[in-house]
Design an enzyme around this catalytic site. Structure first.
Site, mmCIF file in Angstrom:
data_model
loop_
_atom_site.group_PDB
_atom_site.id
_atom_site.type_symbol
_atom_site.label_atom_id
_atom_site.label_comp_id
_atom_site.label_asym_id
_atom_site.label_seq_id
_atom_site.Cartn_x
_atom_site.Cartn_y
_atom_site.Cartn_z
ATOM 1 N N GLY A 151 0.813 -1.213 0.000
ATOM 2 C CA GLY A 151 0.000 0.000 0.000
ATOM 3 C C GLY A 151 0.845 1.260 0.000
ATOM 4 C CB SER A 152 1.486 3.809 -2.313
ATOM 5 O OG SER A 152 0.306 3.909 -3.113
ATOM 6 N N GLY A 153 -0.651 4.390 0.568
ATOM 7 C CA GLY A 153 -1.433 5.451 1.196
ATOM 8 C C GLY A 153 -0.683 6.076 2.353
ATOM 9 C CG PHE A 154 -2.491 9.189 4.688
ATOM 10 C CD1 PHE A 154 -1.787 10.373 4.562
ATOM 11 C CD2 PHE A 154 -3.796 9.137 4.234
ATOM 12 C CE1 PHE A 154 -2.377 11.493 3.998
ATOM 13 C CE2 PHE A 154 -4.396 10.249 3.667
ATOM 14 C CZ PHE A 154 -3.683 11.437 3.545
ATOM 15 N N GLY A 155 -0.455 5.153 5.454
ATOM 16 C CA GLY A 155 0.280 4.180 6.242
ATOM 17 C C GLY A 155 1.530 3.697 5.544
ATOM 18 C CD GLU B 68 -14.945 17.183 3.926
ATOM 19 O OE1 GLU B 68 -14.184 17.695 4.758
ATOM 20 O OE2 GLU B 68 -14.679 16.113 3.331
ATOM 21 C CB VAL C 214 -0.838 -7.642 -2.647
ATOM 22 C CG1 VAL C 214 -0.632 -8.817 -1.689
ATOM 23 C CG2 VAL C 214 0.435 -6.819 -2.756
ATOM 24 C CB ALA D 187 -5.074 10.823 7.229
#
Length: 463
Positions: free
Chosen positions: A21-25, A184, A89, A333
Protein backbone atom coordinates in the site's frame (compact mmCIF):
# COMPACT_ATOMS: atom_id res chain seq x y z
CA UNK A 1 48.96 -29.88 -5.63
CA UNK A 2 47.20 -26.84 -6.89
CA UNK A 3 46.53 -24.12 -4.32
CA UNK A 4 43.08 -24.03 -2.75
CA UNK A 5 41.23 -20.75 -3.15
CA UNK A 6 40.04 -19.27 0.13
CA UNK A 7 36.22 -19.05 0.23
CA UNK A 8 35.03 -15.48 0.04
CA UNK A 9 32.62 -14.37 2.72
CA UNK A 10 29.25 -13.30 1.40
CA UNK A 11 28.14 -9.88 2.61
CA UNK A 12 25.35 -10.21 5.17
CA UNK A 13 21.90 -9.80 3.68
CA UNK A 14 20.03 -6.74 4.90
CA UNK A 15 16.70 -7.05 6.66
CA UNK A 16 13.91 -7.13 4.09
CA UNK A 17 10.80 -5.03 4.74
CA UNK A 18 7.82 -5.35 2.41
CA UNK A 19 5.11 -2.70 2.59
CA UNK A 20 1.73 -3.25 0.95
CA UNK A 21 0.00 0.00 0.00
CA UNK A 22 1.12 3.53 -0.85
CA UNK A 23 -1.43 5.45 1.20
CA UNK A 24 -0.78 7.34 4.41
CA UNK A 25 0.28 4.18 6.24
CA UNK A 26 2.53 2.69 3.59
CA UNK A 27 4.25 5.92 2.61
CA UNK A 28 4.94 7.04 6.17
CA UNK A 29 6.29 3.63 7.14
CA UNK A 30 8.73 3.76 4.23
CA UNK A 31 9.86 7.30 5.03
CA UNK A 32 10.34 6.49 8.72
CA UNK A 33 12.71 3.67 7.69
CA UNK A 34 14.83 5.99 5.55
CA UNK A 35 17.97 5.66 7.66
CA UNK A 36 17.41 2.09 8.78
CA UNK A 37 19.68 -0.75 7.66
CA UNK A 38 16.91 -2.38 5.64
CA UNK A 39 15.86 -3.00 2.06
CA UNK A 40 12.27 -1.93 1.44
CA UNK A 41 9.94 -3.03 -1.31
CA UNK A 42 6.69 -1.04 -1.45
CA UNK A 43 4.00 -2.78 -3.51
CA UNK A 44 0.84 -0.88 -4.48
CA UNK A 45 -1.99 -1.11 -7.02
CA UNK A 46 -1.48 2.50 -8.13
CA UNK A 47 1.55 4.54 -9.06
CA UNK A 48 0.58 7.46 -6.81
CA UNK A 49 0.13 8.40 -3.17
CA UNK A 50 -3.44 9.59 -2.79
CA UNK A 51 -4.39 12.40 -0.39
CA UNK A 52 -7.85 10.96 0.06
CA UNK A 53 -9.39 13.73 2.26
CA UNK A 54 -9.45 16.06 -0.76
CA UNK A 55 -10.96 13.67 -3.30
CA UNK A 56 -14.29 15.47 -3.08
CA UNK A 57 -12.58 18.64 -4.36
CA UNK A 58 -11.42 16.75 -7.46
CA UNK A 59 -14.97 15.47 -7.95
CA UNK A 60 -16.39 19.01 -7.79
CA UNK A 61 -13.79 20.72 -9.96
CA UNK A 62 -11.86 22.71 -7.36
CA UNK A 63 -8.46 21.06 -7.78
CA UNK A 64 -6.89 18.64 -10.25
CA UNK A 65 -6.11 15.04 -9.50
CA UNK A 66 -2.37 15.72 -9.84
CA UNK A 67 -2.47 18.05 -6.86
CA UNK A 68 -3.48 15.28 -4.48
CA UNK A 69 -1.81 12.28 -6.11
CA UNK A 70 1.96 12.70 -6.58
CA UNK A 71 3.79 9.68 -8.07
CA UNK A 72 5.01 7.46 -5.24
CA UNK A 73 8.36 6.70 -6.84
CA UNK A 74 9.00 10.43 -7.31
CA UNK A 75 8.16 11.11 -3.66
CA UNK A 76 10.64 8.39 -2.60
CA UNK A 77 13.21 8.86 -5.37
CA UNK A 78 15.95 10.09 -2.98
CA UNK A 79 15.42 7.26 -0.52
CA UNK A 80 17.87 4.70 -1.84
CA UNK A 81 16.71 1.80 0.33
CA UNK A 82 13.21 1.74 -1.23
CA UNK A 83 12.05 0.08 -4.42
CA UNK A 84 8.51 0.98 -5.53
CA UNK A 85 6.68 -1.84 -7.32
CA UNK A 86 3.37 -1.67 -9.17
CA UNK A 87 1.14 -4.68 -8.62
CA UNK A 88 -2.03 -6.04 -7.10
CA UNK A 89 -1.26 -8.16 -4.03
CA UNK A 90 -3.35 -11.32 -4.26
CA UNK A 91 -1.94 -13.40 -1.40
CA UNK A 92 0.25 -13.19 1.68
CA UNK A 93 2.02 -16.48 2.48
CA UNK A 94 2.59 -16.22 6.22
CA UNK A 95 4.38 -19.56 6.55
CA UNK A 96 6.69 -18.89 3.62
CA UNK A 97 7.11 -15.17 4.45
CA UNK A 98 6.30 -14.14 0.90
CA UNK A 99 3.94 -11.67 -0.78
CA UNK A 100 2.34 -12.69 -4.08
CA UNK A 101 1.34 -9.94 -6.50
CA UNK A 102 0.15 -9.70 -10.09
CA UNK A 103 0.70 -7.20 -12.88
CA UNK A 104 -0.76 -7.60 -16.37
CA UNK A 105 -1.01 -11.37 -16.12
CA UNK A 106 2.43 -11.88 -14.58
CA UNK A 107 2.79 -13.22 -11.03
CA UNK A 108 5.59 -12.12 -8.72
CA UNK A 109 6.77 -13.37 -5.33
CA UNK A 110 8.45 -10.98 -2.91
CA UNK A 111 10.04 -12.45 0.25
CA UNK A 112 10.10 -10.49 3.50
CA UNK A 113 11.54 -10.51 7.00
CA UNK A 114 9.08 -7.88 8.23
CA UNK A 115 5.74 -7.14 6.59
CA UNK A 116 3.64 -3.99 6.93
CA UNK A 117 0.13 -4.38 5.52
CA UNK A 118 -1.39 -0.98 4.79
CA UNK A 119 -3.75 -1.83 1.94
CA UNK A 120 -6.51 0.51 3.09
CA UNK A 121 -10.23 0.12 2.57
CA UNK A 122 -12.78 0.37 -0.19
CA UNK A 123 -16.37 1.52 -0.31
CA UNK A 124 -18.92 -0.66 1.47
CA UNK A 125 -22.42 -1.10 0.09
CA UNK A 126 -23.43 -3.37 2.97
CA UNK A 127 -23.89 -6.43 0.80
CA UNK A 128 -25.45 -4.56 -2.12
CA UNK A 129 -22.44 -4.28 -4.40
CA UNK A 130 -24.66 -3.75 -7.44
CA UNK A 131 -25.34 -0.24 -6.08
CA UNK A 132 -21.80 0.74 -7.15
CA UNK A 133 -22.76 0.90 -10.82
CA UNK A 134 -25.27 3.64 -10.13
CA UNK A 135 -23.83 5.35 -7.03
CA UNK A 136 -20.02 5.45 -7.13
CA UNK A 137 -18.09 5.85 -3.91
CA UNK A 138 -15.12 8.13 -3.44
CA UNK A 139 -12.03 6.09 -2.67
CA UNK A 140 -9.84 6.63 -5.73
CA UNK A 141 -8.90 9.12 -8.43
CA UNK A 142 -11.00 7.12 -10.88
CA UNK A 143 -14.01 7.48 -8.56
CA UNK A 144 -13.54 11.24 -8.25
CA UNK A 145 -13.15 11.78 -12.00
CA UNK A 146 -16.18 9.61 -12.70
CA UNK A 147 -18.26 11.60 -10.23
CA UNK A 148 -17.08 14.88 -11.75
CA UNK A 149 -18.19 13.57 -15.12
CA UNK A 150 -21.57 12.45 -13.80
CA UNK A 151 -22.25 15.73 -11.98
CA UNK A 152 -21.36 18.03 -14.86
CA UNK A 153 -22.92 15.70 -17.43
CA UNK A 154 -26.22 15.88 -15.55
CA UNK A 155 -26.33 19.64 -16.07
CA UNK A 156 -25.35 19.26 -19.74
CA UNK A 157 -28.05 16.66 -20.39
CA UNK A 158 -30.66 18.74 -18.57
CA UNK A 159 -29.82 21.69 -20.82
CA UNK A 160 -30.70 19.59 -23.89
CA UNK A 161 -33.75 17.82 -22.46
CA UNK A 162 -37.28 18.90 -23.38
CA UNK A 163 -38.90 16.52 -20.89
CA UNK A 164 -39.64 18.29 -17.56
CA UNK A 165 -39.62 15.04 -15.57
CA UNK A 166 -36.29 13.94 -16.97
CA UNK A 167 -34.88 17.42 -16.44
CA UNK A 168 -35.94 17.32 -12.77
CA UNK A 169 -34.34 13.90 -12.35
CA UNK A 170 -31.10 15.11 -13.92
CA UNK A 171 -31.00 18.14 -11.63
CA UNK A 172 -31.50 16.08 -8.46
CA UNK A 173 -28.22 15.09 -6.82
CA UNK A 174 -28.34 12.59 -3.96
CA UNK A 175 -25.50 11.99 -1.50
CA UNK A 176 -25.84 8.89 0.69
CA UNK A 177 -24.06 9.16 4.03
CA UNK A 178 -23.87 12.22 6.31
CA UNK A 179 -20.34 11.68 7.58
CA UNK A 180 -17.49 14.11 6.73
CA UNK A 181 -17.22 13.00 3.09
CA UNK A 182 -20.97 13.21 2.50
CA UNK A 183 -21.25 16.63 4.16
CA UNK A 184 -18.32 18.00 2.16
CA UNK A 185 -19.63 16.56 -1.09
CA UNK A 186 -23.19 17.83 -0.61
CA UNK A 187 -21.93 21.30 0.28
CA UNK A 188 -19.69 21.53 -2.77
CA UNK A 189 -22.34 20.29 -5.22
CA UNK A 190 -24.69 22.93 -3.81
CA UNK A 191 -22.08 25.68 -4.21
CA UNK A 192 -21.25 24.48 -7.72
CA UNK A 193 -24.90 24.79 -8.72
CA UNK A 194 -25.61 27.99 -6.81
CA UNK A 195 -22.50 29.99 -7.71
CA UNK A 196 -20.06 28.48 -10.22
CA UNK A 197 -22.59 27.40 -12.87
CA UNK A 198 -25.08 30.21 -12.27
CA UNK A 199 -25.96 31.88 -15.58
CA UNK A 200 -23.90 29.42 -17.63
CA UNK A 201 -26.93 27.70 -19.17
CA UNK A 202 -29.80 29.07 -21.26
CA UNK A 203 -32.48 26.41 -20.94
CA UNK A 204 -32.06 25.52 -17.26
CA UNK A 205 -31.34 27.42 -14.05
CA UNK A 206 -28.55 25.62 -12.19
CA UNK A 207 -29.58 27.28 -8.92
CA UNK A 208 -32.82 25.26 -9.02
CA UNK A 209 -30.91 21.98 -8.69
CA UNK A 210 -31.84 19.81 -5.70
CA UNK A 211 -29.09 18.42 -3.48
CA UNK A 212 -30.28 15.75 -1.04
CA UNK A 213 -28.17 14.39 1.83
CA UNK A 214 -29.44 11.03 3.14
CA UNK A 215 -28.45 9.01 6.19
CA UNK A 216 -29.99 6.22 8.21
CA UNK A 217 -28.58 7.82 11.37
CA UNK A 218 -30.58 10.48 13.25
CA UNK A 219 -27.86 13.14 13.00
CA UNK A 220 -25.29 14.75 10.70
CA UNK A 221 -21.62 14.04 11.51
CA UNK A 222 -22.38 11.66 14.43
CA UNK A 223 -18.70 11.19 15.50
CA UNK A 224 -18.28 14.94 16.03
CA UNK A 225 -21.14 15.32 18.48
CA UNK A 226 -24.63 16.80 18.39
CA UNK A 227 -23.60 20.47 18.61
CA UNK A 228 -21.22 20.48 15.63
CA UNK A 229 -23.55 18.22 13.69
CA UNK A 230 -26.39 20.70 14.13
CA UNK A 231 -24.18 23.60 13.04
CA UNK A 232 -23.06 21.73 9.93
CA UNK A 233 -26.67 20.82 9.14
CA UNK A 234 -27.79 24.44 9.55
CA UNK A 235 -25.09 25.63 7.15
CA UNK A 236 -25.98 22.97 4.59
CA UNK A 237 -29.66 23.90 4.77
CA UNK A 238 -28.74 27.54 4.24
CA UNK A 239 -27.05 26.41 1.02
CA UNK A 240 -30.29 24.71 0.00
CA UNK A 241 -29.28 21.13 0.79
CA UNK A 242 -32.21 18.92 1.79
CA UNK A 243 -31.19 16.78 4.77
CA UNK A 244 -33.16 13.57 5.22
CA UNK A 245 -32.17 11.59 8.33
CA UNK A 246 -33.46 8.25 9.53
CA UNK A 247 -33.62 7.32 5.85
CA UNK A 248 -32.22 3.91 4.95
CA UNK A 249 -31.45 3.24 1.30
CA UNK A 250 -32.93 -0.09 0.23
CA UNK A 251 -32.31 0.05 -3.51
CA UNK A 252 -30.41 2.05 -6.09
CA UNK A 253 -30.85 1.98 -9.85
CA UNK A 254 -29.98 4.20 -12.79
CA UNK A 255 -32.96 6.48 -12.30
CA UNK A 256 -32.98 6.95 -8.56
CA UNK A 257 -33.05 5.63 -5.01
CA UNK A 258 -35.59 3.75 -2.91
CA UNK A 259 -35.64 4.84 0.73
CA UNK A 260 -37.23 3.39 3.85
CA UNK A 261 -37.84 5.99 6.56
CA UNK A 262 -37.65 5.33 10.29
CA UNK A 263 -41.46 5.16 10.46
CA UNK A 264 -41.50 2.34 7.90
CA UNK A 265 -42.58 4.49 4.95
CA UNK A 266 -41.03 3.43 1.64
CA UNK A 267 -40.56 6.16 -0.95
CA UNK A 268 -38.76 6.88 -4.16
CA UNK A 269 -36.32 9.67 -5.08
CA UNK A 270 -35.83 10.18 -8.81
CA UNK A 271 -32.18 11.15 -9.17
CA UNK A 272 -29.78 10.62 -12.05
CA UNK A 273 -26.60 11.43 -10.12
CA UNK A 274 -25.94 9.58 -6.86
CA UNK A 275 -22.87 9.61 -4.60
CA UNK A 276 -22.23 6.87 -2.03
CA UNK A 277 -20.28 7.78 1.12
CA UNK A 278 -22.06 5.61 3.66
CA UNK A 279 -19.44 3.09 4.74
CA UNK A 280 -16.07 1.43 4.22
CA UNK A 281 -14.92 -2.15 3.87
CA UNK A 282 -11.33 -3.19 4.63
CA UNK A 283 -9.10 -4.80 2.01
CA UNK A 284 -9.77 -8.48 1.32
CA UNK A 285 -6.17 -9.16 2.43
CA UNK A 286 -7.51 -9.14 5.97
CA UNK A 287 -9.50 -12.26 5.16
CA UNK A 288 -6.36 -13.78 3.66
CA UNK A 289 -4.50 -13.22 6.94
CA UNK A 290 -7.39 -14.59 9.00
CA UNK A 291 -7.47 -17.84 7.00
CA UNK A 292 -3.82 -18.54 7.90
CA UNK A 293 -3.64 -17.35 11.50
CA UNK A 294 -5.60 -16.92 14.72
CA UNK A 295 -6.43 -13.31 13.92
CA UNK A 296 -10.09 -12.30 13.88
CA UNK A 297 -11.90 -9.75 11.73
CA UNK A 298 -14.56 -7.26 12.75
CA UNK A 299 -17.80 -6.66 10.83
CA UNK A 300 -16.06 -4.30 8.39
CA UNK A 301 -13.37 -6.87 7.62
CA UNK A 302 -10.71 -5.08 9.66
CA UNK A 303 -7.96 -7.10 11.34
CA UNK A 304 -8.16 -7.20 15.14
CA UNK A 305 -4.47 -6.69 15.78
CA UNK A 306 -2.53 -7.03 19.03
CA UNK A 307 -1.56 -3.89 21.01
CA UNK A 308 1.72 -3.71 19.05
CA UNK A 309 -0.24 -3.79 15.74
CA UNK A 310 1.07 -7.27 14.89
CA UNK A 311 -1.12 -10.33 14.35
CA UNK A 312 -1.25 -13.32 16.74
CA UNK A 313 1.54 -15.82 16.09
CA UNK A 314 3.38 -13.57 13.65
CA UNK A 315 5.25 -10.77 15.46
CA UNK A 316 6.91 -9.71 12.19
CA UNK A 317 3.60 -9.03 10.41
CA UNK A 318 1.95 -5.68 11.15
CA UNK A 319 -1.35 -4.19 10.00
CA UNK A 320 -1.93 -0.42 10.04
CA UNK A 321 -4.46 2.15 8.86
CA UNK A 322 -7.97 1.38 7.67
CA UNK A 323 -7.26 -2.37 7.72
CA UNK A 324 -6.54 -2.45 11.46
CA UNK A 325 -9.21 -2.58 14.15
CA UNK A 326 -7.71 -0.83 17.17
CA UNK A 327 -9.87 0.39 20.03
CA UNK A 328 -9.89 4.18 20.21
CA UNK A 329 -8.24 4.65 16.81
CA UNK A 330 -10.57 6.06 14.12
CA UNK A 331 -10.21 5.17 10.46
CA UNK A 332 -8.65 8.48 9.50
CA UNK A 333 -5.30 9.56 8.06
CA UNK A 334 -3.79 10.29 11.47
CA UNK A 335 -4.45 6.76 12.66
CA UNK A 336 -2.61 5.34 9.65
CA UNK A 337 0.29 7.80 9.92
CA UNK A 338 0.87 7.27 13.62
CA UNK A 339 0.49 3.50 13.36
CA UNK A 340 2.96 3.33 10.46
CA UNK A 341 5.56 5.39 12.31
CA UNK A 342 5.15 3.25 15.41
CA UNK A 343 5.70 0.03 13.43
CA UNK A 344 8.74 1.46 11.61
CA UNK A 345 10.25 2.55 14.93
CA UNK A 346 9.59 -0.94 16.34
CA UNK A 347 11.41 -2.59 13.43
CA UNK A 348 14.38 -0.24 13.80
CA UNK A 349 14.58 -0.78 17.55
CA UNK A 350 14.57 -4.57 17.21
CA UNK A 351 17.24 -4.49 14.51
CA UNK A 352 19.32 -2.59 17.07
CA UNK A 353 18.80 -5.35 19.64
CA UNK A 354 15.50 -4.59 21.37
CA UNK A 355 13.51 -7.58 22.62
CA UNK A 356 10.28 -8.16 20.64
CA UNK A 357 8.65 -9.54 23.79
CA UNK A 358 9.04 -6.14 25.46
CA UNK A 359 7.30 -3.98 22.88
CA UNK A 360 5.40 -0.99 24.19
CA UNK A 361 1.77 -0.92 22.97
CA UNK A 362 0.79 1.54 20.28
CA UNK A 363 -0.58 4.79 21.71
CA UNK A 364 -2.77 6.93 19.47
CA UNK A 365 -2.76 10.69 19.93
CA UNK A 366 -6.03 12.22 18.76
CA UNK A 367 -5.27 15.42 16.86
CA UNK A 368 -8.94 16.12 16.27
CA UNK A 369 -11.41 15.81 13.43
CA UNK A 370 -12.87 18.32 11.01
CA UNK A 371 -15.04 18.74 7.94
CA UNK A 372 -15.65 21.63 5.58
CA UNK A 373 -19.22 22.55 4.81
CA UNK A 374 -18.82 25.39 2.31
CA UNK A 375 -16.60 28.33 1.48
CA UNK A 376 -15.20 29.82 4.69
CA UNK A 377 -17.25 27.43 6.83
CA UNK A 378 -16.21 24.24 8.57
CA UNK A 379 -16.57 22.36 11.83
CA UNK A 380 -13.66 21.05 13.89
CA UNK A 381 -13.18 19.22 17.15
CA UNK A 382 -9.74 19.19 18.77
CA UNK A 383 -9.86 17.41 22.10
CA UNK A 384 -12.69 18.91 24.13
CA UNK A 385 -12.61 22.17 22.14
CA UNK A 386 -15.11 22.67 19.32
CA UNK A 387 -14.87 25.22 16.51
CA UNK A 388 -17.23 26.14 13.71
CA UNK A 389 -17.48 28.72 10.95
CA UNK A 390 -14.52 30.70 9.61
CA UNK A 391 -12.05 29.82 12.42
CA UNK A 392 -12.64 26.11 11.88
CA UNK A 393 -12.24 26.61 8.12
CA UNK A 394 -8.86 28.32 8.64
CA UNK A 395 -7.69 25.44 10.86
CA UNK A 396 -8.85 22.97 8.20
CA UNK A 397 -7.01 24.87 5.44
CA UNK A 398 -3.69 25.13 7.31
CA UNK A 399 -3.65 21.48 8.39
CA UNK A 400 -4.53 20.12 4.97
CA UNK A 401 -1.89 22.27 3.31
CA UNK A 402 0.68 21.02 5.82
CA UNK A 403 -0.01 17.38 5.00
CA UNK A 404 0.13 17.77 1.22
CA UNK A 405 3.39 16.42 -0.18
CA UNK A 406 5.78 18.77 -1.97
CA UNK A 407 6.23 22.53 -2.06
CA UNK A 408 4.91 22.85 -5.62
CA UNK A 409 1.77 20.89 -4.72
CA UNK A 410 1.12 23.12 -1.73
CA UNK A 411 1.46 26.29 -3.84
CA UNK A 412 -0.72 25.11 -6.74
CA UNK A 413 -3.40 23.84 -4.35
CA UNK A 414 -3.36 27.11 -2.43
CA UNK A 415 -3.76 29.03 -5.71
CA UNK A 416 -6.68 26.81 -6.74
CA UNK A 417 -8.33 27.39 -3.38
CA UNK A 418 -7.77 31.13 -3.59
CA UNK A 419 -9.42 31.35 -7.02
CA UNK A 420 -12.35 29.16 -5.97
CA UNK A 421 -13.02 30.62 -2.56
CA UNK A 422 -12.66 34.28 -3.54
CA UNK A 423 -14.32 34.23 -6.97
CA UNK A 424 -16.47 31.03 -6.94
CA UNK A 425 -14.78 30.01 -10.21
CA UNK A 426 -13.38 26.51 -10.54
CA UNK A 427 -10.50 25.58 -12.80
CA UNK A 428 -11.15 21.86 -13.20
CA UNK A 429 -14.54 21.59 -14.87
CA UNK A 430 -13.36 19.83 -18.02
CA UNK A 431 -14.79 16.35 -18.49
CA UNK A 432 -14.27 13.72 -21.16
CA UNK A 433 -16.97 11.78 -22.94
CA UNK A 434 -15.93 8.66 -21.04
CA UNK A 435 -16.25 10.41 -17.68
CA UNK A 436 -19.56 12.01 -18.61
CA UNK A 437 -21.30 8.71 -19.31
CA UNK A 438 -19.04 6.55 -17.14
CA UNK A 439 -20.31 3.04 -16.44
CA UNK A 440 -23.82 3.68 -17.77
CA UNK A 441 -22.80 5.03 -21.16
CA UNK A 442 -24.90 2.66 -23.28
CA UNK A 443 -28.03 3.14 -21.18
CA UNK A 444 -27.66 6.93 -21.21
CA UNK A 445 -27.24 7.01 -24.97
CA UNK A 446 -30.30 4.77 -25.42
CA UNK A 447 -32.37 7.12 -23.26
CA UNK A 448 -31.21 10.14 -25.24
CA UNK A 449 -32.08 8.38 -28.50
CA UNK A 450 -35.55 7.48 -27.21
CA UNK A 451 -36.18 11.06 -26.16
CA UNK A 452 -35.05 12.32 -29.56
CA UNK A 453 -37.41 9.90 -31.32
CA UNK A 454 -40.26 11.01 -29.08
CA UNK A 455 -39.59 14.66 -29.87
CA UNK A 456 -39.45 13.89 -33.60
CA UNK A 457 -42.76 12.00 -33.45
CA UNK A 458 -44.41 14.87 -31.59
CA UNK A 459 -43.16 17.34 -34.16
CA UNK A 460 -44.50 15.16 -36.99
CA UNK A 461 -47.97 14.94 -35.38
CA UNK A 462 -48.01 18.69 -34.84
CA UNK A 463 -47.22 19.32 -38.49
Amino acid sequence: MSPQQEPTAQPPRRHRVVIIGSGFGGLNAAKKLKRADVDIKLIARTTHHLFQPLLYQVATGIISEGEIAPPTRVVLRKQRNVQVLLGNVTHIDLAGQCVVSELLGHTYQTPYDSLIVAAGAGQSYFGNDHFAEFAPGMKSIDDALELRGRILSAFEQAERSSDPERRAKLLTFTVVGAGPTGVEMAGQIAELAEHTLKGAFRHIDSTKARVILLDAAPAVLPPMGAKLGQRAAARLQKLGVEIQLGAMVTDVDRNGITVKDSDGTVRRIESACKVWSAGVSASRLGRDLAEQSRVELDRAGRVQVLPDLSIPGYPNVFVVGDMAAVEGVPGVAQGAIQGAKYVASTIKAELAGANPAEREPFQYFDKGSMATVSRFSAVAKIGPVEFSGFIAWLIWLVLHLAYLIGFKTKITTLLSWTVTFLSTRRGQLTITDQQAFARTRLEQLAELAAEAQGSAASAKVAS
